[in-house]
Each structure stands twice: as C-alpha cells, then as structure tokens.
Design an enzyme around this catalytic site. Structure first.
Site, PDB file in Angstrom:
ATOM      1  CB  THR A 105     -14.078 -15.129  30.666  1.00  0.00           C
ATOM      2  OG1 THR A 105     -14.075 -15.152  32.099  1.00  0.00           O
ATOM      3  CG2 THR A 105     -15.406 -15.644  30.142  1.00  0.00           C
ATOM      4  N   GLY A 148      -6.447   0.117   7.448  1.00  0.00           N
ATOM      5  CA  GLY A 148      -7.390   1.225   7.365  1.00  0.00           C
ATOM      6  C   GLY A 148      -8.804   0.735   7.087  1.00  0.00           C
ATOM      7  CB  ILE A 202      -1.681  -1.976   9.415  1.00  0.00           C
ATOM      8  CG1 ILE A 202      -0.778  -1.711  10.623  1.00  0.00           C
ATOM      9  CG2 ILE A 202      -0.849  -2.054   8.133  1.00  0.00           C
ATOM     10  CD1 ILE A 202       0.148  -2.857  10.980  1.00  0.00           C
ATOM     11  CD  GLN A 224      10.456   5.870  14.044  1.00  0.00           C
ATOM     12  OE1 GLN A 224       9.992   6.894  14.541  1.00  0.00           O
ATOM     13  NE2 GLN A 224      11.736   5.588  14.100  1.00  0.00           N
ATOM     14  CD  GLU A 236     -12.254 -25.054  26.261  1.00  0.00           C
ATOM     15  OE1 GLU A 236     -11.791 -25.379  27.370  1.00  0.00           O
ATOM     16  OE2 GLU A 236     -13.026 -25.767  25.611  1.00  0.00           O
ATOM     17  NE  ARG A 247      -3.663   2.544   0.926  1.00  0.00           N
ATOM     18  CZ  ARG A 247      -4.639   3.028   0.172  1.00  0.00           C
ATOM     19  NH1 ARG A 247      -4.906   2.487  -1.009  1.00  0.00           N
ATOM     20  NH2 ARG A 247      -5.356   4.035   0.587  1.00  0.00           N
TER      21      ARG A 247
HETATM   22  C1  LIG Z   1     -16.708 -18.281  20.074  1.00  0.00           C
HETATM   23  C2  LIG Z   1     -17.240 -19.073  21.245  1.00  0.00           C
HETATM   24  C3  LIG Z   1     -17.196 -20.461  21.206  1.00  0.00           C
HETATM   25  C4  LIG Z   1     -17.710 -21.202  22.275  1.00  0.00           C
HETATM   26  N1  LIG Z   1     -17.670 -22.564  22.188  1.00  0.00           N
HETATM   27  C5  LIG Z   1     -18.189 -23.301  23.191  1.00  0.00           C
HETATM   28  C6  LIG Z   1     -18.194 -24.740  23.107  1.00  0.00           C
HETATM   29  O1  LIG Z   1     -17.717 -25.337  22.132  1.00  0.00           O
HETATM   30  N2  LIG Z   1     -18.734 -25.435  24.133  1.00  0.00           N
HETATM   31  C7  LIG Z   1     -19.268 -24.829  25.231  1.00  0.00           C
HETATM   32  O2  LIG Z   1     -19.751 -25.514  26.129  1.00  0.00           O
HETATM   33  N3  LIG Z   1     -19.267 -23.468  25.317  1.00  0.00           N
HETATM   34  C8  LIG Z   1     -18.749 -22.698  24.340  1.00  0.00           C
HETATM   35  N4  LIG Z   1     -18.757 -21.319  24.430  1.00  0.00           N
HETATM   36  C9  LIG Z   1     -19.360 -20.707  25.607  1.00  0.00           C
HETATM   37  C10 LIG Z   1     -18.276 -20.176  26.564  1.00  0.00           C
HETATM   38  O3  LIG Z   1     -17.572 -21.230  27.179  1.00  0.00           O
HETATM   39  C11 LIG Z   1     -18.961 -19.262  27.588  1.00  0.00           C
HETATM   40  O4  LIG Z   1     -19.518 -18.163  26.871  1.00  0.00           O
HETATM   41  C12 LIG Z   1     -17.940 -18.788  28.621  1.00  0.00           C
HETATM   42  O5  LIG Z   1     -17.555 -19.845  29.478  1.00  0.00           O
HETATM   43  C13 LIG Z   1     -18.508 -17.669  29.490  1.00  0.00           C
HETATM   44  O6  LIG Z   1     -19.702 -18.078  30.065  1.00  0.00           O
HETATM   45  P1  LIG Z   1     -21.005 -17.165  29.934  1.00  0.00           P
HETATM   46  O7  LIG Z   1     -21.158 -16.756  28.505  1.00  0.00           O
HETATM   47  O8  LIG Z   1     -22.092 -17.879  30.623  1.00  0.00           O
HETATM   48  O9  LIG Z   1     -20.623 -15.839  30.706  1.00  0.00           O
HETATM   49  P2  LIG Z   1     -20.853 -15.538  32.247  1.00  0.00           P
HETATM   50  O10 LIG Z   1     -20.326 -16.670  33.076  1.00  0.00           O
HETATM   51  O11 LIG Z   1     -22.256 -15.096  32.456  1.00  0.00           O
HETATM   52  O12 LIG Z   1     -19.881 -14.308  32.437  1.00  0.00           O
HETATM   53  C14 LIG Z   1     -20.221 -12.993  32.010  1.00  0.00           C
HETATM   54  C15 LIG Z   1     -19.095 -12.066  32.393  1.00  0.00           C
HETATM   55  O13 LIG Z   1     -18.876 -12.082  33.801  1.00  0.00           O
HETATM   56  C16 LIG Z   1     -17.561 -12.456  34.086  1.00  0.00           C
HETATM   57  N5  LIG Z   1     -17.512 -13.300  35.285  1.00  0.00           N
HETATM   58  C17 LIG Z   1     -18.287 -14.377  35.566  1.00  0.00           C
HETATM   59  N6  LIG Z   1     -17.944 -14.911  36.736  1.00  0.00           N
HETATM   60  C18 LIG Z   1     -16.939 -14.140  37.237  1.00  0.00           C
HETATM   61  C19 LIG Z   1     -16.168 -14.180  38.435  1.00  0.00           C
HETATM   62  N7  LIG Z   1     -16.347 -15.115  39.371  1.00  0.00           N
HETATM   63  N8  LIG Z   1     -15.224 -13.223  38.591  1.00  0.00           N
HETATM   64  C20 LIG Z   1     -15.019 -12.269  37.655  1.00  0.00           C
HETATM   65  N9  LIG Z   1     -15.733 -12.184  36.507  1.00  0.00           N
HETATM   66  C21 LIG Z   1     -16.658 -13.104  36.297  1.00  0.00           C
HETATM   67  C22 LIG Z   1     -17.075 -13.241  32.871  1.00  0.00           C
HETATM   68  O14 LIG Z   1     -15.663 -13.195  32.761  1.00  0.00           O
HETATM   69  C23 LIG Z   1     -17.753 -12.471  31.751  1.00  0.00           C
HETATM   70  O15 LIG Z   1     -17.003 -11.318  31.438  1.00  0.00           O
HETATM   71  C24 LIG Z   1     -18.244 -20.537  23.404  1.00  0.00           C
HETATM   72  C25 LIG Z   1     -18.235 -19.144  23.447  1.00  0.00           C
HETATM   73  C26 LIG Z   1     -17.734 -18.405  22.401  1.00  0.00           C
HETATM   74  C27 LIG Z   1     -17.737 -16.892  22.477  1.00  0.00           C
END
Ligand SMILES: Cc1cc2nc3c(=O)[nH]c(=O)nc-3n(C[C@H](O)[C@H](O)[C@H](O)COP(=O)(O)OP(=O)(O)OC[C@H]3O[C@@H](n4cnc5c(N)ncnc54)[C@H](O)[C@@H]3O)c2cc1C
Length: 121
Positions: free
Chosen positions: A104, A78, A76, A18, A102, A7
């Site tokens: 958060t 844009g 990068i 830079q 797996e 680009r």
């Molecule tokens: C792209 C994608 C693929 C996925 N694939 C799978 C899959 O194959 N199989 C499967 O079973 N699930 C899957 N999931 C689900 C995923 O495992 C859950 O979304 C994740 O574990 C979070 O759980 P929740 O969405 O219920 O959020 P919640 O547990 O409701 O959490 C909401 C928010 O609160 C925060 N939080 C919760 N508890 C606490 C605590 N004690 N302290 C601090 N913060 C906290 C969390 O970090 C988050 O920011 C997938 C999710 C995504 C986005």
C-alpha cells in the site's frame, strides 16, 4: 484528450478553456515524471544497483499519478466520465487498486522514510 477536442460547451471546444488545457498539461507532465521514475528504478535493478527507496518511490508515485490523472479525466468528461459505459471510471478504480496491491502507499512511504532517516532511536 479526444473528448476535450470534441466536446463543445458555450460554442467552444472544451479543450480551448484554459482550466481544461492546464489539467491536460499537468496530467501529461505527471505521467512523464512517473514514467521516468519507473525507468530509473528498472535501470538500476538491471545494473545490479537496486535501491529499495527508489523502488518504493517508483511503486507509490506512479500509482498515485494514475489515480490523479484518472480523476482529472473523469472531471474533464463531466457526467459522461462517471458513467460505467465509459472506460475512464474503470481506469480510476484500476488505478486506486494499484495504490493498494503489492504494498500500500502507506507501506511504501514507510520504506522511503526508513531509508531516508535510517534507524532513529
Ligand atoms: C485490485 C487488488 C488486487 C490484488 N491482488 C492480489 C493478488 O494478486 N495476490 C495477493 O496475494 N493479494 C492481492 N491483493 C491484496 C493486497 O495485496 C492487500 O489488500 C494489500 O497488501 C493490503 O493488505 P490488507 O488488505 O490486508 O490491508 P491491511 O494490511 O489491513 O491495511 C489496512 C490499512 O492500514 C494500513 N497499514 C497497515 N499496516 C500499516 C503500517 N505498519 N503503517 C501504516 N499503515 C499501515 C494500510 O496501508 C491500509 O491503508 C490485491 C488487492 C487489490 C485491491
């Protein structure tokens, strides 16, 4: 990298600016650090020395690096980076997902802190 080499803006390849070259240097460095962290955690696991603190670090940090690197790649490129026709915007969404599934990032940090601090009264 490919886009920065190709680009042109203001009669220069943007990779010669830079500010852009530093982004690329930082992205490559973060990726290398994240990769080494994953390899160390995997090596420890393979040798029966699994460390939950390091496992959580190796889940959270590389996922966060992926988000940062994909975000910079969009910057990068844009406006092109933002368009669905280009794969970097999908890389960003995929990377953001890795910070959620797996365990958060908040939960990984809880684990790291618990192993660092031990049980506090
Ligand atoms: C792209 C994608 C693929 C996925 N694939 C799978 C899959 O194959 N199989 C499967 O079973 N699930 C899957 N999931 C689900 C995923 O495992 C859950 O979304 C994740 O574990 C979070 O759980 P929740 O969405 O219920 O959020 P919640 O547990 O409701 O959490 C909401 C928010 O609160 C925060 N939080 C919760 N508890 C606490 C605590 N004690 N302290 C601090 N913060 C906290 C969390 O970090 C988050 O920011 C997938 C999710 C995504 C986005």
């Amino acid at each position: 990298m490919k886009y920065a080499k190709m680009r042109e803006a203001f009669n220069h390849k943007i990779g010669t600016f830079q500010a852009i070259s530093h982004k690329l240097a930082e992205m490559a460095t973060y990726i290398e650090a994240a990769r080494l962290m994953v390899y160390k955690a995997a090596w420890q696991f393979d040798h029966g020395k699994a460390d939950p603190k390091l496992s959580s670090m190796a889940k959270w940090f590389p996922a966060n690096v992926a988000v940062k690197v994909a975000d910079e790649a969009i910057e990068i490129m844009g406006g092109h980076g933002y368009m669905v026709e280009n794969e970097v915007e999908r890389f960003y969404r995929d990377a953001r997902g890795a910070e959620i599934y797996e365990g958060t990032r908040e939960i990984q940090k809880n684990t790291i802190a618990r192993y660092l601090l031990g049980k506090l009264s």
